[in-house]
Design a protein around this motif. Sequence first.
Motif, mmCIF file in Angstrom:
data_model
loop_
_atom_site.group_PDB
_atom_site.id
_atom_site.type_symbol
_atom_site.label_atom_id
_atom_site.label_comp_id
_atom_site.label_asym_id
_atom_site.label_seq_id
_atom_site.Cartn_x
_atom_site.Cartn_y
_atom_site.Cartn_z
ATOM 1 N N THR A 185 0.829 -1.206 0.000
ATOM 2 C CA THR A 185 0.000 0.000 0.000
ATOM 3 C C THR A 185 0.864 1.257 0.000
ATOM 4 O OG1 THR A 185 -1.741 -1.176 1.201
ATOM 5 C CG2 THR A 185 -1.841 1.235 1.212
ATOM 6 N N VAL A 186 1.899 1.268 0.841
ATOM 7 C CA VAL A 186 2.777 2.430 0.950
ATOM 8 C C VAL A 186 4.228 1.991 0.874
ATOM 9 C CG1 VAL A 186 3.422 4.453 2.306
ATOM 10 C CG2 VAL A 186 1.099 3.536 2.482
ATOM 11 N N ALA A 187 4.978 2.632 0.005
ATOM 12 C CA ALA A 187 6.433 2.416 -0.047
ATOM 13 C C ALA A 187 7.106 3.660 0.517
ATOM 14 C CB ALA A 187 6.893 2.172 -1.481
ATOM 15 N N ILE A 188 7.884 3.471 1.564
ATOM 16 C CA ILE A 188 8.672 4.554 2.149
ATOM 17 C C ILE A 188 10.100 4.386 1.674
ATOM 18 C CG2 ILE A 188 9.511 5.601 4.292
ATOM 19 C CD1 ILE A 188 7.017 4.443 5.681
ATOM 20 N N ILE A 189 10.628 5.417 1.038
ATOM 21 C CA ILE A 189 11.982 5.337 0.495
ATOM 22 C C ILE A 189 12.901 6.126 1.414
ATOM 23 C CG2 ILE A 189 13.440 5.788 -1.508
ATOM 24 C CD1 ILE A 189 10.883 5.705 -3.214
ATOM 25 N N GLY A 190 13.747 5.413 2.134
ATOM 26 C CA GLY A 190 14.658 6.017 3.097
ATOM 27 C C GLY A 190 14.353 5.547 4.508
ATOM 28 N N GLY A 191 15.375 5.006 5.183
ATOM 29 C CA GLY A 191 15.186 4.458 6.526
ATOM 30 C C GLY A 191 15.889 5.256 7.601
ATOM 31 N N GLY A 192 15.982 6.572 7.407
ATOM 32 C CA GLY A 192 16.484 7.425 8.476
ATOM 33 C C GLY A 192 15.366 7.762 9.443
ATOM 34 N N GLN A 193 15.569 8.814 10.255
ATOM 35 C CA GLN A 193 14.567 9.137 11.256
ATOM 36 C C GLN A 193 13.224 9.533 10.647
ATOM 37 O OE1 GLN A 193 17.643 10.598 11.100
ATOM 38 N NE2 GLN A 193 17.499 12.834 11.215
ATOM 39 N N ARG B 264 1.207 1.515 13.546
ATOM 40 C CA ARG B 264 0.136 1.758 14.513
ATOM 41 C C ARG B 264 -1.245 1.582 13.891
ATOM 42 N NH1 ARG B 264 -1.392 7.834 15.896
ATOM 43 N NH2 ARG B 264 -2.149 7.516 13.755
ATOM 44 N N ASP B 265 -1.391 2.051 12.653
ATOM 45 C CA ASP B 265 -2.692 2.024 11.986
ATOM 46 C C ASP B 265 -2.927 0.746 11.201
ATOM 47 O OD1 ASP B 265 -3.083 4.540 13.039
ATOM 48 O OD2 ASP B 265 -2.554 5.596 11.203
ATOM 49 N N GLY B 266 -1.971 -0.173 11.235
ATOM 50 C CA GLY B 266 -2.148 -1.448 10.547
ATOM 51 C C GLY B 266 -2.128 -1.350 9.035
ATOM 52 N N VAL B 267 -1.362 -0.390 8.504
ATOM 53 C CA VAL B 267 -1.298 -0.185 7.054
ATOM 54 C C VAL B 267 -0.123 -0.970 6.477
ATOM 55 C CG1 VAL B 267 -1.007 1.517 5.218
ATOM 56 C CG2 VAL B 267 -2.319 2.105 7.272
ATOM 57 N N ASP B 268 -0.406 -1.761 5.460
ATOM 58 C CA ASP B 268 0.643 -2.524 4.781
ATOM 59 C C ASP B 268 1.635 -1.574 4.126
ATOM 60 O OD1 ASP B 268 1.949 -4.786 3.510
ATOM 61 O OD2 ASP B 268 1.003 -4.076 1.658
ATOM 62 N N HIS B 269 2.930 -1.743 4.408
ATOM 63 C CA HIS B 269 3.935 -0.858 3.822
ATOM 64 C C HIS B 269 5.305 -1.501 3.902
ATOM 65 C CE1 HIS B 269 4.450 0.036 8.115
ATOM 66 N NE2 HIS B 269 5.610 0.616 7.831
ATOM 67 N N VAL B 270 6.271 -0.842 3.261
ATOM 68 C CA VAL B 270 7.653 -1.292 3.300
ATOM 69 C C VAL B 270 8.548 -0.065 3.390
ATOM 70 C CG1 VAL B 270 7.953 -1.272 0.780
ATOM 71 C CG2 VAL B 270 9.385 -2.780 2.187
#
Length: 439
Positions: free
Chosen positions: A7-15, A26-32
Amino acid sequence: MTDHRTTVAIIGGGQAGLSASWFLVRDGVDHVVLEAGTLGHEWADTRWDNFTLVTPNWHCRLPGYEYAGPDPDGFMTRDEVVSWLAGYAPTFGPPVREHTKVTSLTQRAGGGFLVEAEGPDGEETWEAEHVVVATGGYHVPVVPSWAPALDPGVDQLHSADYRNASALRPGGVLVVGSGQSGAQIAEDLHLEGRQVHLAIGDAPRVARFHRGRDCMTWLAEMGLYDTPVASYPGGLAAREKTNHYVTGRDGGRDIDLRQFAAEGMRLYGRLASGAGTDLTFAPTLRAALDSADDVYRSICRDIDTHIEAHGLDAPPAAPYAPVWEPDSDPTGLDLAEAGITSIVWAIGYRPDYRWVRVGVFDGTGRPTHTRGVTAVPGLHFLGLPWMHTWGSGRFLGIAADAEHVTDVITGRGGRVIEPAAELARRRSPGPVDAAPAVA
């Protein structure tokens, strides 16, 4: 090639990326969360050995996680920040894929986005309804186009590659730039006994302490870190401002370039050009020092006004008096004659979003957005300096921005992140304590 959907792709694993992930978990949203290196690696890879935060430790807060150590008004070192940040992900278990470098982001004809990446097992693609680009705004170190024309016998490196004085060849060091990195690296070299030459720009400065408290604590209480960028004089142009220089070393103190000059540091105005061993400076030294001091005094006056308006109990002010004045504005320098063997470029970074093949950028290559939300449905940015407030690019403001972006994605409302001003006021309900003296 491996294909994935989310559902959501977050690019970057910093803060910033981890903060967005916290809300989605927290909201139970599928993401990476797709991270090119390891979580938080930038803190270990691009800060020098003696780096310290310039913001007090109590500013360090992320969604569901905040500094809980013994020194909330102190300043964490680089290694302490790395350790603190490393403790965040285990508290909520984000779906992270490390060593996965995103190489392309495009819109799909049927809606959503296609993310292409190089992962540990080869090429992979991700189809996502929403994308959060959380790679920050500091991608490519800035070096003048004429830098290659300088004498090859003089080593050149960017502030991101500086580690310590002993890693440089013996001899003098020219630091170019007086923003936070340049001023602190010049301080580091100066304290190590190196002959430092510093070319200063138009960066302002701020007192470390005033009227018994850290200035950044005062400013937080006054609401400066919660004020939207559009409300500042000049509006969105505030995003181009250089942050004030100050240091957190040894418990925190002012960086007073005049004091450094009195102790032997050589100061110059803006570096204009160079070739071989010859450098040319604009005659701006005196004006730059005066301007930085004017900002310093202005911030102190604003704090005084706040104290008086609210009837706060605070020690009296200690006015700043310059300890050194330049005899002239130097306009030239011979590197060989001055014994300079290294140049540290600390004049910033430029963004590089060439891999984002979606039309959301202005003529300078920066994303156009309103608090991280672009005109392209589903595409968002996070962790940019001045993205929404002065605090946006800092630990202090990232949580609120991440909450806003993820609320747009999920449609969920309801604030859980306290404004910085409320946090600061709760920390100091009584009389102000005395603070260390400053220059």
